[in-house]
Design a protein around this motif. Structure first.
Motif, short mmCIF file in Angstrom:
data_model
loop_
_atom_site.label_atom_id
_atom_site.label_comp_id
_atom_site.label_asym_id
_atom_site.label_seq_id
_atom_site.Cartn_x
_atom_site.Cartn_y
_atom_site.Cartn_z
N GLN A 99 0.82 -1.21 0.00
CA GLN A 99 0.00 0.00 0.00
C GLN A 99 0.85 1.26 0.00
O GLN A 99 0.55 2.23 -0.69
CB GLN A 99 -0.89 0.01 1.25
CG GLN A 99 -2.33 -0.37 0.98
CD GLN A 99 -3.20 0.05 2.12
OE1 GLN A 99 -3.14 -0.52 3.20
NE2 GLN A 99 -4.01 1.04 1.89
N ILE A 100 1.91 1.25 0.79
CA ILE A 100 2.78 2.42 0.85
C ILE A 100 3.40 2.68 -0.52
O ILE A 100 3.46 3.81 -1.01
CB ILE A 100 3.87 2.22 1.92
CG1 ILE A 100 3.23 2.14 3.31
CG2 ILE A 100 4.90 3.34 1.86
CD1 ILE A 100 4.19 1.75 4.42
N ALA A 101 3.87 1.60 -1.16
CA ALA A 101 4.46 1.75 -2.49
C ALA A 101 3.43 2.24 -3.51
O ALA A 101 3.71 3.14 -4.31
CB ALA A 101 5.07 0.42 -2.93
N SER A 102 2.23 1.66 -3.49
CA SER A 102 1.21 2.06 -4.46
C SER A 102 0.70 3.47 -4.18
O SER A 102 0.36 4.21 -5.11
CB SER A 102 0.05 1.06 -4.44
OG SER A 102 -0.56 0.99 -3.17
N ALA A 103 0.64 3.88 -2.90
CA ALA A 103 0.25 5.24 -2.57
C ALA A 103 1.27 6.24 -3.12
O ALA A 103 0.91 7.32 -3.60
CB ALA A 103 0.12 5.41 -1.06
N GLY A 104 2.55 5.86 -3.02
CA GLY A 104 3.59 6.71 -3.61
C GLY A 104 3.42 6.84 -5.11
O GLY A 104 3.62 7.92 -5.68
N LEU A 105 3.02 5.74 -5.75
CA LEU A 105 2.81 5.76 -7.19
C LEU A 105 1.64 6.67 -7.55
O LEU A 105 1.69 7.41 -8.54
CB LEU A 105 2.55 4.34 -7.68
CG LEU A 105 2.54 4.13 -9.21
CD1 LEU A 105 3.87 4.54 -9.82
CD2 LEU A 105 2.23 2.67 -9.53
N VAL A 106 0.55 6.63 -6.76
CA VAL A 106 -0.58 7.52 -7.00
C VAL A 106 -0.17 8.98 -6.84
O VAL A 106 -0.56 9.85 -7.62
CB VAL A 106 -1.76 7.18 -6.07
CG1 VAL A 106 -2.88 8.21 -6.22
CG2 VAL A 106 -2.30 5.79 -6.36
N SER A 107 0.63 9.27 -5.82
CA SER A 107 1.10 10.65 -5.61
C SER A 107 1.93 11.12 -6.78
O SER A 107 1.81 12.27 -7.24
CB SER A 107 1.93 10.72 -4.32
OG SER A 107 1.14 10.43 -3.19
N LEU A 108 2.82 10.25 -7.25
CA LEU A 108 3.65 10.59 -8.41
C LEU A 108 2.75 10.84 -9.63
O LEU A 108 2.95 11.81 -10.38
CB LEU A 108 4.62 9.46 -8.69
CG LEU A 108 5.78 9.75 -9.66
CD1 LEU A 108 6.74 10.75 -9.04
CD2 LEU A 108 6.51 8.46 -10.00
N ALA A 109 1.76 9.97 -9.82
CA ALA A 109 0.84 10.13 -10.95
C ALA A 109 0.04 11.42 -10.82
O ALA A 109 -0.23 12.10 -11.81
CB ALA A 109 -0.10 8.92 -11.01
N HIS A 110 -0.36 11.76 -9.59
CA HIS A 110 -1.11 12.99 -9.36
C HIS A 110 -0.28 14.20 -9.76
O HIS A 110 -0.79 15.16 -10.36
CB HIS A 110 -1.51 13.09 -7.90
CG HIS A 110 -2.40 14.25 -7.59
ND1 HIS A 110 -1.92 15.42 -7.07
CD2 HIS A 110 -3.74 14.42 -7.75
CE1 HIS A 110 -2.93 16.28 -6.90
NE2 HIS A 110 -4.03 15.69 -7.31
N GLY A 111 1.01 14.18 -9.45
CA GLY A 111 1.89 15.29 -9.83
C GLY A 111 2.03 15.41 -11.34
O GLY A 111 2.08 16.52 -11.89
N THR A 112 2.07 14.27 -12.03
CA THR A 112 2.21 14.31 -13.49
C THR A 112 0.93 14.78 -14.17
O THR A 112 0.97 15.21 -15.33
CB THR A 112 2.56 12.92 -14.07
OG1 THR A 112 1.48 12.02 -13.84
CG2 THR A 112 3.81 12.37 -13.42
N ASN A 113 -0.21 14.72 -13.47
CA ASN A 113 -1.48 15.09 -14.10
C ASN A 113 -2.01 16.42 -13.59
O ASN A 113 -2.20 17.36 -14.35
CB ASN A 113 -2.51 13.97 -13.86
CG ASN A 113 -3.63 13.99 -14.88
OD1 ASN A 113 -4.52 14.84 -14.81
ND2 ASN A 113 -3.59 13.08 -15.83
N ASP A 114 -2.20 16.54 -12.28
CA ASP A 114 -2.87 17.72 -11.75
C ASP A 114 -1.98 18.95 -11.67
O ASP A 114 -2.45 20.07 -11.92
CB ASP A 114 -3.46 17.41 -10.37
CG ASP A 114 -4.81 16.71 -10.49
OD1 ASP A 114 -4.90 15.80 -11.34
OD2 ASP A 114 -5.74 17.06 -9.76
#
Length: 418
Positions: free
Chosen positions: A177-192
């Motif tokens: 979960q920690i790793a996937s949450a980091g991936l979502v945060s990274l993805a959020h930065g690339t989009n929003d």
């Protein structure tokens, strides 16, 4: 090129203010499930998300280019129009944050830009094909795709881990979960973060400080990344509570499946230049993960309120932005009046929020006894065909009470195995 005018400076500052609200409004997308399952402490989670949002802002400019070059016709768009668009987006973000609804900051920005552009230059100022293919269709598809992917991933996760040791399995999934949450945060930065970059770039082009079709300058990328990271660190605790506890109750396996599915959808959309709503993607994934576990309950009353907010986001932000643009036409005093209204309204919303404070100390508090929503038809049907949670044993035969004994000696015994 013209000099950097006062109105242009106001637009840039307002855009960064929107980026800040986007950060705390969307923190829940990356960290709500991680916090609700106890994988990370609340403050640690938002700090990690803030850093990765900043990193993600530098990975791509495709979404920024969609906004600055594609959604509206940049010729004839004045900086005041962009300022009005940001007013509509910021106020919608703050209102939905106040009531704890995870609506789309992206669509608030799109709605504001569309409303202000139409009010200024007419319906022809909006590129309809871009609006449909890169905004509206992804808005519908994202939660469905992420939800189905999370549902299937949850079922697979429980099926594969059925015989695994419960504690060891939960520990492993928390790490995942920690790793996937980091991936979502990274993805959020690339989009929003890129959406604010696109808005600032559009303003610089409209103000004559950049040539048409220019990519975002480095200082724009850096400032947008820092603004969204700061907002993320402060944490949108009200929306984190809704996403983590109000929509469904998640176990670590479900949290891992939901975040991984959402991150995959968001990163793919960023690569394709789709201005995707990370809120829609993560919310769909959370609901899919809730339905994927046997016994899981999705609170459809909360989900319905969310869907209504999603439907209202574009038109509501567009209406406010159109009214703001109309006032700004009066000249400098009109722009000043809109700015005062924005500041005053933002302060009033903040004051109202202080009546019931939600922060890192109470974000994972459980609901009041008896307030949990019973399983509905959809949840019950999905639960019936879902695998059991990992680490538990389900007997193939269950003992249930039989009808009361009668005087008939051939009547069935007190219990019946089914």
């Amino acid at each position: 090129m013209e000099s950097f005018s006062l109105i242009l400076a106001i637009v840039v500052v307002t855009a960064l203010a929107f980026d800040f609200t986007n950060g705390f409004h969307d923190t829940a997308n990356a960290m709500a499930t991680t916090i609700s399952t106890g994988a990370l402490k609340p403050k640690v989670a938002v700090a990690m998300s803030a850093v990765l949002n900043l990193v993600g802002a530098f990975l791509s400019v495709e979404v920024a280019n969609t906004i600055s070059k594609g959604l509206v016709d940049e010729t004839g768009i004045r900086p005041e129009v962009i300022f009005a668009a940001l007013v509509g987006a910021i106020l919608w973000n703050l209102l939905t944050w106040l009531v704890g609804l995870p609506s789309s900051s992206s669509h608030a920005l799109m709605g504001g830009l569309i409303g202000a552009a139409v009010a200024s230059a007419g319906i022809g100022a909006v590129n309809g094909d871009v609006l449909v293919t890169k905004v509206l269709l992804p808005a519908i598809a994202a939660p469905i795709v992420a939800g189905v992917a999370a549902l299937l991933a949850t079922r697979m996760t429980y099926s594969l881990g059925r015989k695994a040791d419960g504690k060891a399995s939960a520990k492993g999934y928390r790490a995942g979960q920690i790793a996937s949450a980091g991936l979502v945060s990274l993805a959020h930065g690339t989009n929003d973060a890129q959406k604010t970059m696109g808005i600032i770039t559009l303003a610089l082009i409209a103000g004559g400080s950049l040539a048409p079709d220019s990519d975002p300058p480095v200082w724009v990328i850096l400032s947008a990344g820092l603004a969204i990271a700061l907002g993320t660190y402060l944490g949108g605790w009200r929306i984190i509570r809704t996403m983590g506890k109000g929509l469904t109750d998640l176990q670590p396996q479900q949290g891992f499946a939901a975040q991984t599915s959402a991150a995959t959808v968001i990163l793919a959309s960023s690569h394709l230049g789709f201005s995707l709503s990370t809120t829609h993607s993560v919310s769909g994934a959370v609901m899919g993960a809730g339905l994927g576990r046997k016994g899981g309950v999705v609170r459809w009353s909360t989900a319905t309120r969310m869907f209504v907010a999603w439907g209202l986001t574009l038109p509501a932000a567009a209406l406010v932005a159109a009214l703001a643009e109309w006032v700004c036409r009066a000249g400098d005093w009109g722009t000043a009046l809109v700015a005062v209204f924005l500041v005053g309204s933002s302060f009033a919303i903040w004051r109202i929020s202080r009546r019931e404070v939600v922060d890192h100390t109470n974000v994972v508090d459980t609901e009041e006894p008896g307030s949990a929503e019973p399983a509905g038809v959809v949840t019950t049907a999905m639960a019936a065909v879902s695998p059991p949670p990992a680490g538990t044993t389900e007997d193939l035969a269950a003992t249930v009470p039989a009808p009361a004994a009668t005087a008939d000696p051939k009547a069935p015994s007190a219990t019946t195995t089914v």
